[in-house]
Write a protein that holds these residues in place. Structure first.
Motif, PDB file in Angstrom:
ATOM      1  N   THR A   1      -6.975   6.256  10.675  1.00  0.00           N
ATOM      2  CA  THR A   1      -5.914   7.009  11.349  1.00  0.00           C
ATOM      3  C   THR A   1      -4.583   6.864  10.639  1.00  0.00           C
ATOM      4  OG1 THR A   1      -7.009   6.738  13.480  1.00  0.00           O
ATOM      5  CG2 THR A   1      -4.677   7.293  13.524  1.00  0.00           C
ATOM      6  N   SER A   2      -4.292   5.667  10.174  1.00  0.00           N
ATOM      7  CA  SER A   2      -2.971   5.391   9.609  1.00  0.00           C
ATOM      8  C   SER A   2      -2.750   6.015   8.236  1.00  0.00           C
ATOM      9  CB  SER A   2      -2.728   3.883   9.546  1.00  0.00           C
ATOM     10  OG  SER A   2      -3.823   3.229   8.966  1.00  0.00           O
ATOM     11  N   VAL A   3      -3.797   6.137   7.414  1.00  0.00           N
ATOM     12  CA  VAL A   3      -3.590   6.640   6.049  1.00  0.00           C
ATOM     13  C   VAL A   3      -4.513   7.799   5.704  1.00  0.00           C
ATOM     14  CG1 VAL A   3      -2.818   4.366   5.285  1.00  0.00           C
ATOM     15  CG2 VAL A   3      -5.214   5.010   4.971  1.00  0.00           C
ATOM     16  N   GLY A   4      -5.256   8.311   6.672  1.00  0.00           N
ATOM     17  CA  GLY A   4      -6.212   9.380   6.381  1.00  0.00           C
ATOM     18  C   GLY A   4      -5.584  10.581   5.713  1.00  0.00           C
ATOM     19  N   ARG A   5      -4.438  11.016   6.195  1.00  0.00           N
ATOM     20  CA  ARG A   5      -3.770  12.193   5.617  1.00  0.00           C
ATOM     21  C   ARG A   5      -3.361  11.947   4.166  1.00  0.00           C
ATOM     22  NH1 ARG A   5      -1.253  16.846   7.485  1.00  0.00           N
ATOM     23  NH2 ARG A   5      -0.798  18.103   5.616  1.00  0.00           N
ATOM     24  N   ALA A   6      -2.830  10.758   3.893  1.00  0.00           N
ATOM     25  CA  ALA A   6      -2.423  10.433   2.517  1.00  0.00           C
ATOM     26  C   ALA A   6      -3.627  10.429   1.586  1.00  0.00           C
ATOM     27  CB  ALA A   6      -1.724   9.077   2.488  1.00  0.00           C
ATOM     28  N   LEU A   7      -4.754   9.914   2.072  1.00  0.00           N
ATOM     29  CA  LEU A   7      -5.981   9.908   1.276  1.00  0.00           C
ATOM     30  C   LEU A   7      -6.414  11.322   0.919  1.00  0.00           C
ATOM     31  CD1 LEU A   7      -8.375   7.256   2.881  1.00  0.00           C
ATOM     32  CD2 LEU A   7      -7.453   7.247   0.573  1.00  0.00           C
ATOM     33  N   VAL A   8      -6.484  12.165   1.939  1.00  0.00           N
ATOM     34  CA  VAL A   8      -6.936  13.542   1.733  1.00  0.00           C
ATOM     35  C   VAL A   8      -6.007  14.276   0.777  1.00  0.00           C
ATOM     36  CG1 VAL A   8      -7.275  15.774   2.859  1.00  0.00           C
ATOM     37  CG2 VAL A   8      -8.146  13.688   3.935  1.00  0.00           C
ATOM     38  N   ASP A   9      -4.695  14.140   0.968  1.00  0.00           N
ATOM     39  CA  ASP A   9      -3.735  14.831   0.111  1.00  0.00           C
ATOM     40  C   ASP A   9      -3.883  14.410  -1.349  1.00  0.00           C
ATOM     41  OD1 ASP A   9      -2.727  16.185   2.257  1.00  0.00           O
ATOM     42  OD2 ASP A   9      -0.929  14.955   2.482  1.00  0.00           O
ATOM     43  N   THR A  10      -4.063  13.115  -1.579  1.00  0.00           N
ATOM     44  CA  THR A  10      -4.140  12.609  -2.950  1.00  0.00           C
ATOM     45  C   THR A  10      -5.438  13.008  -3.633  1.00  0.00           C
ATOM     46  OG1 THR A  10      -2.794  10.702  -2.325  1.00  0.00           O
ATOM     47  CG2 THR A  10      -4.007  10.546  -4.393  1.00  0.00           C
TER      48      THR A  10
ATOM     49  N   LYS B   1      -2.669   5.728  -8.167  1.00  0.00           N
ATOM     50  CA  LYS B   1      -1.857   6.702  -7.444  1.00  0.00           C
ATOM     51  C   LYS B   1      -2.201   6.701  -5.960  1.00  0.00           C
ATOM     52  CE  LYS B   1      -0.481  10.059 -10.925  1.00  0.00           C
ATOM     53  NZ  LYS B   1      -0.459  11.494 -11.287  1.00  0.00           N
ATOM     54  N   MET B   2      -3.482   6.597  -5.668  1.00  0.00           N
ATOM     55  CA  MET B   2      -3.910   6.593  -4.274  1.00  0.00           C
ATOM     56  C   MET B   2      -3.359   5.370  -3.549  1.00  0.00           C
ATOM     57  SD  MET B   2      -7.805   6.968  -2.823  1.00  0.00           S
ATOM     58  CE  MET B   2      -7.936   8.624  -3.499  1.00  0.00           C
ATOM     59  N   ALA B   3      -3.415   4.218  -4.207  1.00  0.00           N
ATOM     60  CA  ALA B   3      -2.876   2.997  -3.606  1.00  0.00           C
ATOM     61  C   ALA B   3      -1.384   3.150  -3.323  1.00  0.00           C
ATOM     62  CB  ALA B   3      -3.128   1.808  -4.530  1.00  0.00           C
ATOM     63  N   ARG B   4      -0.668   3.751  -4.266  1.00  0.00           N
ATOM     64  CA  ARG B   4       0.777   3.932  -4.085  1.00  0.00           C
ATOM     65  C   ARG B   4       1.067   4.866  -2.908  1.00  0.00           C
ATOM     66  NH1 ARG B   4       2.095   4.756  -9.216  1.00  0.00           N
ATOM     67  NH2 ARG B   4       1.995   7.025  -9.135  1.00  0.00           N
ATOM     68  N   GLU B   5       0.287   5.938  -2.763  1.00  0.00           N
ATOM     69  CA  GLU B   5       0.481   6.868  -1.649  1.00  0.00           C
ATOM     70  C   GLU B   5       0.185   6.199  -0.307  1.00  0.00           C
ATOM     71  OE1 GLU B   5       1.570  10.043  -1.521  1.00  0.00           O
ATOM     72  OE2 GLU B   5       2.046   9.943  -3.654  1.00  0.00           O
TER      73      GLU B   5
ATOM     74  N   GLY C   1       2.983   3.835   0.632  1.00  0.00           N
ATOM     75  CA  GLY C   1       4.133   4.591   1.104  1.00  0.00           C
ATOM     76  C   GLY C   1       3.958   5.068   2.542  1.00  0.00           C
ATOM     77  N   THR C   2       2.756   5.506   2.867  1.00  0.00           N
ATOM     78  CA  THR C   2       2.472   5.959   4.234  1.00  0.00           C
ATOM     79  C   THR C   2       2.546   4.805   5.222  1.00  0.00           C
ATOM     80  OG1 THR C   2       1.059   7.752   3.425  1.00  0.00           O
ATOM     81  CG2 THR C   2       0.748   7.053   5.711  1.00  0.00           C
ATOM     82  N   LEU C   3       1.966   3.664   4.862  1.00  0.00           N
ATOM     83  CA  LEU C   3       2.006   2.503   5.743  1.00  0.00           C
ATOM     84  C   LEU C   3       3.431   2.014   5.957  1.00  0.00           C
ATOM     85  CD1 LEU C   3      -1.074   0.402   4.534  1.00  0.00           C
ATOM     86  CD2 LEU C   3      -0.850   1.660   6.677  1.00  0.00           C
ATOM     87  N   GLU C   4       4.237   2.072   4.913  1.00  0.00           N
ATOM     88  CA  GLU C   4       5.635   1.621   5.038  1.00  0.00           C
ATOM     89  C   GLU C   4       6.408   2.511   6.001  1.00  0.00           C
ATOM     90  OE1 GLU C   4       9.262   0.188   2.121  1.00  0.00           O
ATOM     91  OE2 GLU C   4       7.742   1.565   1.334  1.00  0.00           O
TER      92      GLU C   4
ATOM     93  N   LYS D   1       7.686  -8.785  10.975  1.00  0.00           N
ATOM     94  CA  LYS D   1       8.190  -8.151   9.752  1.00  0.00           C
ATOM     95  C   LYS D   1       7.941  -8.988   8.506  1.00  0.00           C
ATOM     96  CE  LYS D   1      12.213  -5.880   7.775  1.00  0.00           C
ATOM     97  NZ  LYS D   1      13.618  -5.431   7.999  1.00  0.00           N
ATOM     98  N   ASN D   2       8.257 -10.269   8.561  1.00  0.00           N
ATOM     99  CA  ASN D   2       8.113 -11.117   7.376  1.00  0.00           C
ATOM    100  C   ASN D   2       6.674 -11.594   7.147  1.00  0.00           C
ATOM    101  OD1 ASN D   2      10.866 -10.942   6.785  1.00  0.00           O
ATOM    102  ND2 ASN D   2      11.359 -12.707   8.078  1.00  0.00           N
ATOM    103  N   LEU D   3       5.783 -11.239   8.066  1.00  0.00           N
ATOM    104  CA  LEU D   3       4.380 -11.643   7.929  1.00  0.00           C
ATOM    105  C   LEU D   3       3.514 -10.530   7.351  1.00  0.00           C
ATOM    106  CD1 LEU D   3       3.898 -13.492  11.349  1.00  0.00           C
ATOM    107  CD2 LEU D   3       4.477 -14.482   9.121  1.00  0.00           C
ATOM    108  N   LEU D   4       4.096  -9.338   7.244  1.00  0.00           N
ATOM    109  CA  LEU D   4       3.375  -8.179   6.709  1.00  0.00           C
ATOM    110  C   LEU D   4       3.855  -7.896   5.291  1.00  0.00           C
ATOM    111  CD1 LEU D   4       3.651  -5.881   9.850  1.00  0.00           C
ATOM    112  CD2 LEU D   4       1.550  -6.980   9.024  1.00  0.00           C
ATOM    113  N   THR D   5       2.920  -7.798   4.349  1.00  0.00           N
ATOM    114  CA  THR D   5       3.275  -7.554   2.954  1.00  0.00           C
ATOM    115  C   THR D   5       2.521  -6.335   2.452  1.00  0.00           C
ATOM    116  OG1 THR D   5       3.540  -9.928   2.575  1.00  0.00           O
ATOM    117  CG2 THR D   5       3.353  -8.520   0.629  1.00  0.00           C
ATOM    118  N   LEU D   6       3.266  -5.340   1.956  1.00  0.00           N
ATOM    119  CA  LEU D   6       2.658  -4.152   1.374  1.00  0.00           C
ATOM    120  C   LEU D   6       2.602  -4.287  -0.145  1.00  0.00           C
ATOM    121  CD1 LEU D   6       4.364  -1.334   3.474  1.00  0.00           C
ATOM    122  CD2 LEU D   6       2.006  -2.123   3.643  1.00  0.00           C
ATOM    123  N   GLY D   7       1.472  -3.952  -0.748  1.00  0.00           N
ATOM    124  CA  GLY D   7       1.309  -4.043  -2.196  1.00  0.00           C
ATOM    125  C   GLY D   7       1.105  -5.469  -2.649  1.00  0.00           C
TER     126      GLY D   7
END
Length: 319
Positions: free
Chosen positions: A109-118, A287-291, A294-297, A312-318
């Protein structure tokens, strides 16, 4: 080295030309190799197939019954090989033919759209499926999947590229009407049932292992298959669970419908990683990882940070 199929395309090509011309010398001139090489190739082919393909007693040389059988099929194989060679030379490698992606349930649900677009920009056809994390790993290694986004990064496997998407803590989820302070999970078990993830899921096994290390062993009463069911059961007051912020976000249950707290025992984290085979998909995995990050952020991290600042300080993106 002997071929698994008992012949190769070169041998079939030579055999096909001899069958058409009935003359090894003429075939040698046409292909630019020696007549002895032609004769040896045909002999090796007959030895590997354990049958005579040519009747050399006749002039011009004629096919045996087995030779005619192989000739008909070799023409089809050689024609397909020529088409494949031409397609490879003319292919546009900026557009991949088909991509199979396997995604851990908590990401859909959280990143499905970004996956499809990429992926739709880079592949003529694609498919996205969900399921158990350990099955995702098997799918990638067996080439049934091209990319997996999972909490199993297959760290023991070589020739893979990995891009970490998210590192997140496991958290305690409680019904809103539970008002006591939680310092001891064993004591909590005497007051509320534990709602566990299925034991054949990677997240379920990780939670169970961690609880055992803390000498907390809940009875097996409520075991549910997915985050929506687990978190909804907590919201309904059936008990408590150990989950992650992303699983909570994926479930669709709103943050005001349950309590979430840090684990009152040693912390436990998991990482979600995009993993693919090296060199096959160009820069698409990166590229997919970067997209996705970005969506999760934009969606996940901003909501969690606003409503639960302690996360906030317990969640790390990338990475």
């Amino acid at each position: 080295m002997a071929s698994f199929f008992e012949f190769d395309l070169r041998a079939l090509n030579i055999f096909s030309h001899v069958a058409k011309s009935g003359n090894m010398s003429q075939t040698a001139d046409l292909l630019g190799i020696t007549q002895s090489s032609i004769s040896q190739t045909i002999s090796n082919l007959e030895d590997s197939l354990d049958t005579k393909l040519l009747d050399r007693s006749l002039r011009p040389i004629e096919l045996t019954t087995a030779g005619r059988f192989l000739y008909d099929r070799s023409e089809l194989l050689l024609q397909e090989a020529r088409k494949t060679s031409l397609a490879i030379k003319q292919a546009d490698y900026s557009q991949l033919r088909h991509i199979n992606i396997s995604v851990v349930d908590s990401m859909v649900t959280s990143v499905g759209r970004a996956l499809v677009d990429t992926v739709s920009k880079r592949a003529k056809d694609w498919s996205i499926s969900t399921g158990r994390s350990h099955l995702h790993g098997y799918s990638l290694l067996s080439r049934n999947a091209d990319i997996i986004i999972s909490d199993d990064a297959l760290e023991d496997s070589d020739n893979l590229c990995r891009f970490r998407i998210l590192r997140e803590p496991f958290i305690l989820a409680l019904p809103n009407d539970y008002t006591k302070q939680v310092r001891d999970l064993s004591k909590l078990l005497t007051e509320l049932d534990f709602i566990r993830y299925s034991s054949n899921s990677l997240i379920g096994r990780s939670v169970e292992r961690h609880l055992r290390s803390m000498h907390v062993e809940p009875p097996e009463r409520l075991q549910l298959d997915n985050s929506y069911a687990v978190v909804s059961a907590v919201s309904a007051g059936l008990g408590w669970t150990v989950t992650t912020p992303l699983c909570l976000f994926q479930s669709g249950v709103k943050l005001h419908q349950i309590q979430i707290l840090p684990l009152p025992v040693d912390p436990l984290y998991r990482s979600i990683t995009l993993t693919a085979r090296k060199g096959e998909l160009g820069d698409l995995p990166k590229k997919m990882a970067r997209e996705i990050i970005g969506t999760l952020e934009k969606d996940f991290l901003s909501e969690m940070s606003d409503k639960k600042p302690w996360l906030k300080n317990l969640l790390t993106l990338g990475d």
